[in-house]
Design an enzyme around this catalytic site. Structure first.
Site, short mmCIF file in Angstrom:
data_model
loop_
_atom_site.label_atom_id
_atom_site.label_comp_id
_atom_site.label_asym_id
_atom_site.label_seq_id
_atom_site.Cartn_x
_atom_site.Cartn_y
_atom_site.Cartn_z
CB SER A 36 1.65 -77.63 -6.82
OG SER A 36 1.84 -76.35 -7.40
CG PHE A 80 6.34 -72.62 1.43
CD1 PHE A 80 6.71 -73.49 2.45
CD2 PHE A 80 5.31 -71.72 1.68
CE1 PHE A 80 6.09 -73.46 3.68
CE2 PHE A 80 4.67 -71.70 2.91
CZ PHE A 80 5.06 -72.56 3.91
CB SER A 124 16.04 -78.27 4.43
OG SER A 124 16.35 -79.64 4.50
CE1 TYR A 148 15.44 -78.57 -1.12
CE2 TYR A 148 16.36 -80.13 0.46
CZ TYR A 148 15.42 -79.18 0.12
OH TYR A 148 14.46 -78.82 1.04
CE LYS A 152 15.01 -75.42 0.85
NZ LYS A 152 13.88 -74.48 0.69
CG ASN A 177 12.32 -86.61 7.63
OD1 ASN A 177 12.66 -87.01 6.53
ND2 ASN A 177 13.18 -86.38 8.61
CG LEU A 198 9.35 -94.28 4.79
CD1 LEU A 198 9.67 -95.50 3.93
CD2 LEU A 198 10.00 -94.40 6.17
#
Length: 338
Positions: A36, A80, A124, A148, A152, A177, A198
Site C-alpha cells: 500500500s 489484515f 479467505s 497463500y 490462511k 471476491n 478480475l
C-alpha cells in the site's frame, strides 16, 4: 472500542478503518506499506474528518509490536496484514509462510501479554479448496490449492488452539471476491504491478492502461461457459468486520468462522458486461485457454452471518462496477506515491 487495524492502509483495511470510525470506534493503524502507499492515510483522514494514528513497521518485528502494545491500550484487533497474491505465493512460498504466520505469532504474543482478548481475522474462501458449493463454514477439513491459502488455513488452526489458552474471542471472516470502492472515489483497489484479480484488470482496460481482458476459458459447465465467482462490495465487507467485532463477546464459541460474500455466482462475462454498462461503451476482450487451478464456480452460504451477525450484502454487481469505475477514473494510475 479502541481498535488496532493491522494492514489498515490496504484495500479492505482502509475501507474497514472508515467503517469502524463511522460506528464510533477509535482506530490505530499499523502497516509497513509493502502492499500500500502512505498517501492512503491522508485520504482516510479527509474522509473521516479526523487524524488517524499510524505506526509504520512490519508486524513480524516482535520488539516493535511489543512496544506498540506497551504504548497503547487496545480493546480489540482487526488483523489484515499479510501477503495475499496467489501466484506470488507459489513462486515464493517461504516468504509467504514467514510473513503471514510470523506476523500472527507476533501479534498473538503481544495480545496475550497485554490482555487484549478480541480479534477479527481476515481469512479467505481459499480454505475451502474444492468443497461442494455453496461453501459452508462447517465444512471440514480445511484445505487449499496454494501456499497463500494454506497460510490462511494454518492461521485459523493457530487461532483455534491459542484462543482457549488465553481467553480470546476470535471471528474468522472468510472473504469471497471483494470488489468496488468507496463512493467518493478517493480510495479503492490499487494493485501493484499486473492485477491478480478480475475487477481491477477490467478497470485498467477501461481506463486504457491495458489493451484487452483475457478471459481464461469459455468452456466451463456454467451458464455462459466462463468461471463463476461470488463478488462482494468492499463497503459491505467493511460493514461485516464491524458487525463481527461488535458480536465477539456474544459468540456461541470462542472462535467462529463467518462467510462474507454475496451468496450468488457471477460469471466473468457477466461482470465484464456490467462494467461495460458502468463505462457506457463496449470494451475489448479475448478468450484464451483455461488457467491451471481455476474452479468452474463457487459461492458462499451466508446464512450464519445473516442469523448471528445480522449482516447481509446489500450492494449489486452494477453498484460494484460503478464505484470501481469512479475510483479508476479519478485515479487512473492508482494512489500517488507522495
Amino acid at each position: 472500542m479502541k481498535v488496532l487495524v493491522s494492514g489498515g492502509a490496504g484495500y479492505i483495511g482502509s475501507h474497514t478503518v472508515l467503517a469502524l470510525i463511522a460506528s464510533g470506534h477509535d482506530v490505530v493503524v499499523v502497516d509497513d506499506f509493502a502492499n500500500s502507499k502512505p498517501t492512503v492515510i491522508a485520504r482516510l483522514e479527509t474522509l473521516a474528518g479526523r487524524p488517524i494514528p499510524v505506526h509504520a513497521f512490519d508486524l513480524t518485528d516482535v520488539d516493535k509490536t511489543e512496544r506498540l502494545f506497551d504504548a497503547e491500550r487496545f480493546d480489540a484487533v482487526v488483523h489484515f496484514a499479510g501477503f495475499k497474491a496467489v501466484g506470488e505465493s507459489v513462486e515464493n512460498p517461504l516468504d509467504y509462510y514467514t510473513n503471514n504466520l510470523g506476523s500472527t505469532f507476533s501479534l498473538l504474543r503481544a495480545m496475550a501479554r497485554h490482555d487484549v482478548r478480541r480479534l477479527v481475522f481476515s481469512s479467505s474462501a481459499t480454505v475451502y479448496g474444492d468443497a461442494p458449493v455453496p461453501y459452508r463454514e462447517d465444512h471440514e477439513p480445511l484445505t487449499a490449492a496454494n501456499p497463500y491459502g494454506w497460510t490462511k488455513a494454518m492461521q485459523e488452526q493457530v487461532f483455534r488452539d491459542v484462543a482457549p489458552a488465553h481467553g480470546l474471542r476470535i471471528a474468522l471472516l472468510r472473504y469471497f471476491n471483494p470488489v468496488g470502492a468507496h463512493p467518493s472515489g478517493m480510495i479503492g483497489e490499487d494493485p501493484q504491478g499486473r492485477p491478480n484479480n478480475l475487477m481491477p484488470f477490467i478497470a485498467q482496460v477501461a481506463v486504457g492502461r491495458r489493451p484487452e481482458l483475457e478471459v481464461f476459458g469459455d468452456d466451463y459447465p456454467t451458464a455462459d461457459g466462463t468461471c463463476e465467482r461470488d463478488y462482494i462490495h468492499v463497503e459491505d465487507l467493511a460493514r461485516g468486520h464491524v458487525a463481527a467485532l461488535e458480536h465477539l463477546d456474544a459468540m456461541v464459541e470462542p472462535v467462529r468462522a463467518f462467510n462474507l460474500g454475496g451468496g450468488v455466482g457471477t460469471s466473468v462475462l457477466e461482470l465484464f458486461h456490467a462494467f461495460e454498462r458502468a463505462v457506457g461503451h463496449e470494451l475489448p476482450y479475448r478468450v484464451v485457454g483455461r488457467r491451471p487451478g481455476d474452479l468452474p464456480a463457487y459461492w458462499a452460504d451466508t446464512a450464519r452471518a445473516r442469523e448471528e451477525l445480522g449482516w447481509v450484502a446489500e450492494k449489486t454487481i452494477d453498484d460494484m462496477c460503478a464505484d470501481t469505475w469512479r475510483w479508476q477514473q479519478q485515479n487512473p494510475n492508482g494512489f500517488p506515491d507522495a
